[in-house]
Structure formats: structure tokens, C-alpha cells
Design a protein around this motif. Structure first.
Motif, PDB file in Angstrom:
ATOM      1  N   LYS A   6      20.880 -73.973  29.687  1.00 22.27           N
ATOM      2  CA  LYS A   6      21.348 -74.893  30.729  1.00 22.27           C
ATOM      3  C   LYS A   6      21.576 -76.294  30.178  1.00 22.27           C
ATOM      4  O   LYS A   6      22.534 -76.976  30.571  1.00 22.27           O
ATOM      5  N   LEU A   7      20.707 -76.742  29.279  1.00 21.28           N
ATOM      6  CA  LEU A   7      20.859 -78.086  28.714  1.00 21.28           C
ATOM      7  C   LEU A   7      22.149 -78.204  27.915  1.00 21.28           C
ATOM      8  O   LEU A   7      22.889 -79.189  28.040  1.00 21.28           O
ATOM      9  N   VAL A   8      22.437 -77.215  27.093  1.00 22.03           N
ATOM     10  CA  VAL A   8      23.665 -77.250  26.293  1.00 22.03           C
ATOM     11  C   VAL A   8      24.891 -77.143  27.197  1.00 22.03           C
ATOM     12  O   VAL A   8      25.903 -77.832  26.984  1.00 22.03           O
ATOM     13  N   ALA A   9      24.816 -76.305  28.222  1.00 29.85           N
ATOM     14  CA  ALA A   9      25.938 -76.165  29.150  1.00 29.85           C
ATOM     15  C   ALA A   9      26.185 -77.461  29.929  1.00 29.85           C
ATOM     16  O   ALA A   9      27.339 -77.821  30.198  1.00 29.85           O
ATOM     17  N   ALA A  10      25.104 -78.167  30.277  1.00 28.33           N
ATOM     18  CA  ALA A  10      25.232 -79.390  31.076  1.00 28.33           C
ATOM     19  C   ALA A  10      25.645 -80.598  30.251  1.00 28.33           C
ATOM     20  O   ALA A  10      26.406 -81.450  30.724  1.00 28.33           O
ATOM     21  N   THR A  11      25.125 -80.685  29.031  1.00 28.39           N
ATOM     22  CA  THR A  11      25.370 -81.879  28.210  1.00 28.39           C
ATOM     23  C   THR A  11      26.434 -81.667  27.138  1.00 28.39           C
ATOM     24  O   THR A  11      26.971 -82.647  26.602  1.00 28.39           O
ATOM     25  N   GLY A  12      26.700 -80.416  26.808  1.00 30.75           N
ATOM     26  CA  GLY A  12      27.647 -80.142  25.742  1.00 30.75           C
ATOM     27  C   GLY A  12      27.108 -80.419  24.357  1.00 30.75           C
ATOM     28  O   GLY A  12      27.845 -80.402  23.378  1.00 30.75           O
ATOM     29  N   SER A  13      25.799 -80.661  24.266  1.00 28.99           N
ATOM     30  CA  SER A  13      25.193 -80.993  22.973  1.00 28.99           C
ATOM     31  C   SER A  13      23.809 -80.370  22.860  1.00 28.99           C
ATOM     32  O   SER A  13      23.046 -80.338  23.830  1.00 28.99           O
ATOM     33  N   ALA A  14      23.469 -79.901  21.658  1.00 27.36           N
ATOM     34  CA  ALA A  14      22.143 -79.342  21.417  1.00 27.36           C
ATOM     35  C   ALA A  14      21.092 -80.416  21.216  1.00 27.36           C
ATOM     36  O   ALA A  14      19.901 -80.103  21.127  1.00 27.36           O
ATOM     37  N   LEU A  15      21.512 -81.703  21.150  1.00 25.87           N
ATOM     38  CA  LEU A  15      20.535 -82.790  21.019  1.00 25.87           C
ATOM     39  C   LEU A  15      19.561 -82.775  22.187  1.00 25.87           C
ATOM     40  O   LEU A  15      18.374 -83.083  22.018  1.00 25.87           O
ATOM     41  N   SER A  16      20.043 -82.385  23.362  1.00 22.95           N
ATOM     42  CA  SER A  16      19.173 -82.328  24.537  1.00 22.95           C
ATOM     43  C   SER A  16      18.075 -81.289  24.357  1.00 22.95           C
ATOM     44  O   SER A  16      16.951 -81.464  24.848  1.00 22.95           O
ATOM     45  N   VAL A  17      18.370 -80.210  23.648  1.00 22.32           N
ATOM     46  CA  VAL A  17      17.356 -79.190  23.382  1.00 22.32           C
ATOM     47  C   VAL A  17      16.305 -79.738  22.416  1.00 22.32           C
ATOM     48  O   VAL A  17      15.111 -79.469  22.568  1.00 22.32           O
ATOM     49  N   SER A  18      16.727 -80.521  21.441  1.00 22.41           N
ATOM     50  CA  SER A  18      15.787 -81.129  20.503  1.00 22.41           C
ATOM     51  C   SER A  18      14.835 -82.072  21.236  1.00 22.41           C
ATOM     52  O   SER A  18      13.634 -82.104  20.950  1.00 22.41           O
ATOM     53  N   VAL A  19      15.370 -82.830  22.183  1.00 18.58           N
ATOM     54  CA  VAL A  19      14.527 -83.736  22.976  1.00 18.58           C
ATOM     55  C   VAL A  19      13.537 -82.926  23.814  1.00 18.58           C
ATOM     56  O   VAL A  19      12.363 -83.301  23.955  1.00 18.58           O
ATOM     57  N   TYR A  20      13.994 -81.827  24.361  1.00 21.39           N
ATOM     58  CA  TYR A  20      13.131 -80.924  25.129  1.00 21.39           C
ATOM     59  C   TYR A  20      11.972 -80.417  24.283  1.00 21.39           C
ATOM     60  O   TYR A  20      10.815 -80.413  24.718  1.00 21.39           O
ATOM     61  N   VAL A  21      12.254 -79.999  23.057  1.00 17.32           N
ATOM     62  CA  VAL A  21      11.203 -79.537  22.148  1.00 17.32           C
ATOM     63  C   VAL A  21      10.224 -80.674  21.853  1.00 17.32           C
ATOM     64  O   VAL A  21       8.999 -80.477  21.824  1.00 17.32           O
ATOM     65  N   LEU A  22      10.743 -81.873  21.649  1.00 20.93           N
ATOM     66  CA  LEU A  22       9.893 -83.041  21.378  1.00 20.93           C
ATOM     67  C   LEU A  22       8.935 -83.313  22.531  1.00 20.93           C
ATOM     68  O   LEU A  22       7.739 -83.553  22.321  1.00 20.93           O
ATOM     69  N   VAL A  23       9.436 -83.285  23.749  1.00 18.95           N
ATOM     70  CA  VAL A  23       8.592 -83.546  24.920  1.00 18.95           C
ATOM     71  C   VAL A  23       7.501 -82.485  25.052  1.00 18.95           C
ATOM     72  O   VAL A  23       6.337 -82.785  25.336  1.00 18.95           O
ATOM     73  N   ALA A  24       7.872 -81.225  24.843  1.00 16.43           N
ATOM     74  CA  ALA A  24       6.891 -80.139  24.948  1.00 16.43           C
ATOM     75  C   ALA A  24       5.793 -80.300  23.895  1.00 16.43           C
ATOM     76  O   ALA A  24       4.608 -80.083  24.171  1.00 16.43           O
TER      77      ALA A  24
END
Length: 437
Positions: free
Chosen positions: A388-406
Motif C-alpha cells: 500500500k505504501l508503494v502504491a500510494a507514494t510511488g516510492s519504496a522510501l516510505s517502506v524504509s521509513v516504516y521499517v525504521l519506525v518499527a
């Protein structure tokens, strides 16, 4: 006397082998489903939906297993703390293997319509129940059979079952991918590894029947009548610490090993063997690294090793996707391997870290609950959130931020935990855990 000593010394080794083989087979079953969800289930069980939606629905059925795992941990933890660890571990292995074998026989949507995905969800739920009871029992058995000075190493062996199972699942899928066309694999080839589970479980059961009951459980004067309630009243802090420490580890792992399959095939547009081979190599390396990091935690402590892995994984998350985007096979292998090295540093000491938080009479239930409840918020949602993050933002950077927060949440859990490396776990319960009248 020498004979008795040799038998006594060999007991932990037999338990380690039985736990390692059993957990490897159960994780093979669990990861096999996740890989199939990423590669074929969207097309076979949700064909009327768009590609992204079908993948999301396939991952949703995958997440059902994580929802079932806490229930399995509670149910089997209850019986494990009341009546013993060994018998429960036999049941969990049969439940998981039977459900996986049945998936291999399941008709697809084209044959049974809506009944097919419904049955798929039901079988996935049974998988989750079995795995939910497996992890806590295997960890507790290995830890309670060995000496206090080797708890980190002993308890890490069931953790090795994760990369071993992942390696076996990825290896079987990789082999089928190389000898079959996409059409054949989609038609019937995907069923082969599920049906193979039936044979593997028989081997696991034969080994598991040869081990003795946990000596620490046998020595408990009075078992808990309602382990779940006692964990909540006697160990609330330990439960929260275990859950927090576990979440980031889970998110990182499933992004690095499962979502990578979807990203490489769907976003980078590469053949699936690029990602599968990378996961294969990284998992093989973890077979060695996890017990090494478990042993290191016996020397320097659980928290320092665990924290080093969390920091490394959080930083690497920002290099992970740029390396995948190169579409270079060597870069993809590097991305996955380094990610799994960091994960091994967390996962090696994790089992002892979690189990040490609870007294013997409640250890199966407490460790299972802390570990499995966190799985709902970690591994169950990670692939879905990543898509969903990649589909919404068009970038995998959002997934990296998600991993960081977790992983930041994992850091909070470690900060509030006590270092139990030198503490004895043979007193049950400890003075600090006794409820005052």
C-alpha cells in the motif's frame, strides 16, 4: 556413572535436534504459503481482481496465519504449562503439516468458485494455530534442558528453524522454477512443495517422539491452573517488553524476505528467481549466524547484541531498495544478505531474551503470547503495508521509513527490559514475581 553422564549430556543435544527439525518443517510450511501468496495465489484464488488487488487479497489470507498464532500460543501454551511441553509439540507439528498438505490438494477458484479462497483461509488459520504453539514450546524445551550459561545458544537453535524453513521453501520453489515453465508452475507445479510437507512431517514426528520432557517443568511443585490470567497479572511488563522488542524484528524480516519477492517481480520487473536466489543465499548464511549471535549474547548480554542488529537493520533499510532498483543480480543478493545478517543479530538472542522474562510455570504461555501477539502487528501487516505504501507514494522510501519506525519500537522494548543473561531461570517463580497478599 560415566554412562549416566554421557546420557545426561546428550539429552540437550537430542532436544536441540528435535526442536530444530520440527521448527524447520513448520516454518517451511509457513513460508511456503507466503511465497505462494506472493507468486501465484492472487492469480489462482482471486482471478477476478486487478493484479495489485489480487496480490493484496492473497497477502490478506497470508495475514490470517498471524492472527491465528496468538490463539495457538494461548491454547497450546495453556496445555504446555499445565501438562508438559513434549505432547503439545507433537500436536502442533501434526496440525501444521496436515493443513499444509491439504492446501496442496485444494481446488482453485476456477474449479470451486468462492469456496476455494474460503477453504484457503481456513487452512491458513490452522497453520497459524500450529505455529503459534510451536515456537514457545520449542524454545522453552531447548532452554530448560541446558545449563544457564548456554541459554542464548541453546534457545537460538529453534530460531535457526526460521531460515532453515525459509531456505527449504525457497529452494524447492527455485528448483521448480528452473525446471518448469511459468504455465506449468501456475497449473500444478505450485502444489508439489505443499504435498511434500506430508512426508517431511512424518520425519519430524519420529524425531520428536524420542525426546524427554523438560526437567524444569517436571520439577515445578504446582502448575498454573489458568496460565493466561497469571501471565497478565504476574508478568504484564515482561509481556509488553517482549511484544515491543519483537515487532520491529518481524517487520524487517518480512520486508526483507517476503515483500522483496513482490517488489522485484512487480516493481523492478525481473524474473522471480532473482529474488528467490537472493533469499536462498541470505537464509543459508543465517543458519550459521543465528547460533553465533545467540552464543555471543551468552558472553556480552542479550540487549547489546539485539540492539546492534536493530540499528544495523534500520540503517540498511534505506540502502535496501535502491540496490533492488539497480536490477543487478549481485546488488539484489547484497541487499538481501546484509539485511539478513542484521536480522540474525536480533534473532539469535531473541528467544532467550523473551523466555527469560517469565517464570518456569508460565514460560510457555508468556513467551508464546509475547512473541505471537507481536506477530499480528509485525509480520502479518508488513507485506500489506509495504504494498500500500508503494502504491500510494510511488516510492519504496516510505517502506524504509516504516521499517525504521518499527525498529525504533524494538529499541524502546529493549530499553525497558532487564538484562537476564546472568540470572537463574530455575527458581519458579522468582521473588520479584510473587504476588503479594
Amino acid at each position: 556413572m560415566a554412562k549416566r553422564t554421557a546420557q545426561h549430556d546428550s539429552a540437550p543435544k537430542r532436544v536441540i535436534i528435535a526442536s530444530l527439525v520440527g521448527t524447520s518443517l513448520e516454518w517451511y510450511d509457513f513460508f511456503l504459503y507466503g511465497s505462494a501468496a506472493a507468486l501465484v495465489f492472487g492469480k489462482l484464488f482471486f482471478p477476478s481482481f486487478a493484479s495489485v488487488t489480487g496480490t493484496l487479497l492473497a497477502f490478506a489470507t497470508y495475514a490470517v496465519g498471524f492472527v491465528a498464532r496468538p490463539l495457538g500460543g494461548i491454547v497450546f501454551g495453556h496445555f504446555g504449562d499445565r501438562f508438559g511441553r513434549k505432547g503439545v509439540l507433537v500436536v502442533t507439528l501434526v496440525l501444521m503439516g496436515g493443513a499444509t498438505f491439504a492446501i496442496g490438494l485444494l481446488p482453485t477458484y476456477a474449479t470451486w468458485g468462492a469456496a476455494a479462497p474460503i477453504l484457503l483461509v481456513a487452512l491458513r488459520f490452522l497453520q497459524g494455530l500450529g505455529l503459534g504453539g510451536e515456537w514457545g514450546g520449542a524454545v522453552v524445551m531447548t532452554m530448560e534442558h541446558g545449563g544457564d550459561e548456554r541459554r542464548g545458544l541453546n534457545a537460538s537453535w529453534p530460531q535457526v528453524g526460521v531460515p532453515a524453513g525459509n531456505l527449504l521453501a525457497a529452494g524447492v520453489l527455485w528448483l521448480l522454477n528452473t525446471v518448469q515453465t511459468d504455465a506449468v508452475f501456475l497449473s500444478w507445479g505450485w502444489r508439489v512443495p505443499f504435498l511434500l510437507s506430508g512426508v517431511l512431517i512424518l520425519v519430524g514426528l519420529w524425531i520428536r517422539f524420542t525426546v524427554a520432557e523438560s526437567p524444569q517443568f517436571v520439577a515445578v511443585d504446582k502448575t498454573a491452573q489458568l496460565p493466561l490470567l497469571e501471565v497478565l497479572t504476574r508478568h504484564p511488563r515482561a509481556l509488553l517488553v517482549a511484544m515491543a522488542a519483537r515487532v520491529g524484528t518481524d517487520v524487517a524480516f518480512y520486508v526483507f524476505t517476503l515483500y522483496v519477492l513482490t517488489y522485484v517481480t512487480g516493481t523492478v520487473k525481473l524474473p522471480r528467481d532473482y529474488a528467490l536466489s537472493a533469499v536462498l543465499i541470505g537464509s543459508a548464511l543465517q543458519l550459521v549466524l543465528i547460533p553465533l549471535f545467540g552464543a555471543l549474547s551468552d558472553r556480552v548480554g542479550r540487549r547489546p547484541v539485539y540492539a546492534a542488529g536493530a540499528i544495523g537493520a534500520a540503517l540498511w533499510a534505506f540502502a535496501f531498495f535502491p540496490l533492488l532498483d539497480t536490477a543487478n543480480r549481485a546488488a539484489i543478493v547484497l541487499a538481501v544478505v546484509v539485511a539478513l545478517v542484521a536480522h540474525a543479530a536480533m534473532y539469535g538472542p531473541q528467544a532467550a531474551f523473551v523466555a527469560e522474562q517469565f517464570s518456569t510455570r508460565l514460560r510457555y504461555s508468556g513467551a508464546s503470547m509475547g512473541y505471537q501477539i507481536a506477530g499480528i502487528f509485525g509480520g502479518a501487516l508488513a507485506p500489506i503495508i509495504a504494498v500500500k505504501l508503494v502504491a500510494a507514494t510511488g516510492s519504496a522510501l516510505s517502506v524504509s521509513v516504516y521499517v525504521l519506525v518499527a525498529l525504533a519500537l524494538t529499541g524502546v522494548g529493549l530499553a525497558f527490559a532487564k538484562e537476564e543473561r546472568r540470572a537463574s531461570v530455575r527458581e519458579a517463580p522468582r521473588v520479584a514475581e510473587v504476588v503479594q497478599p
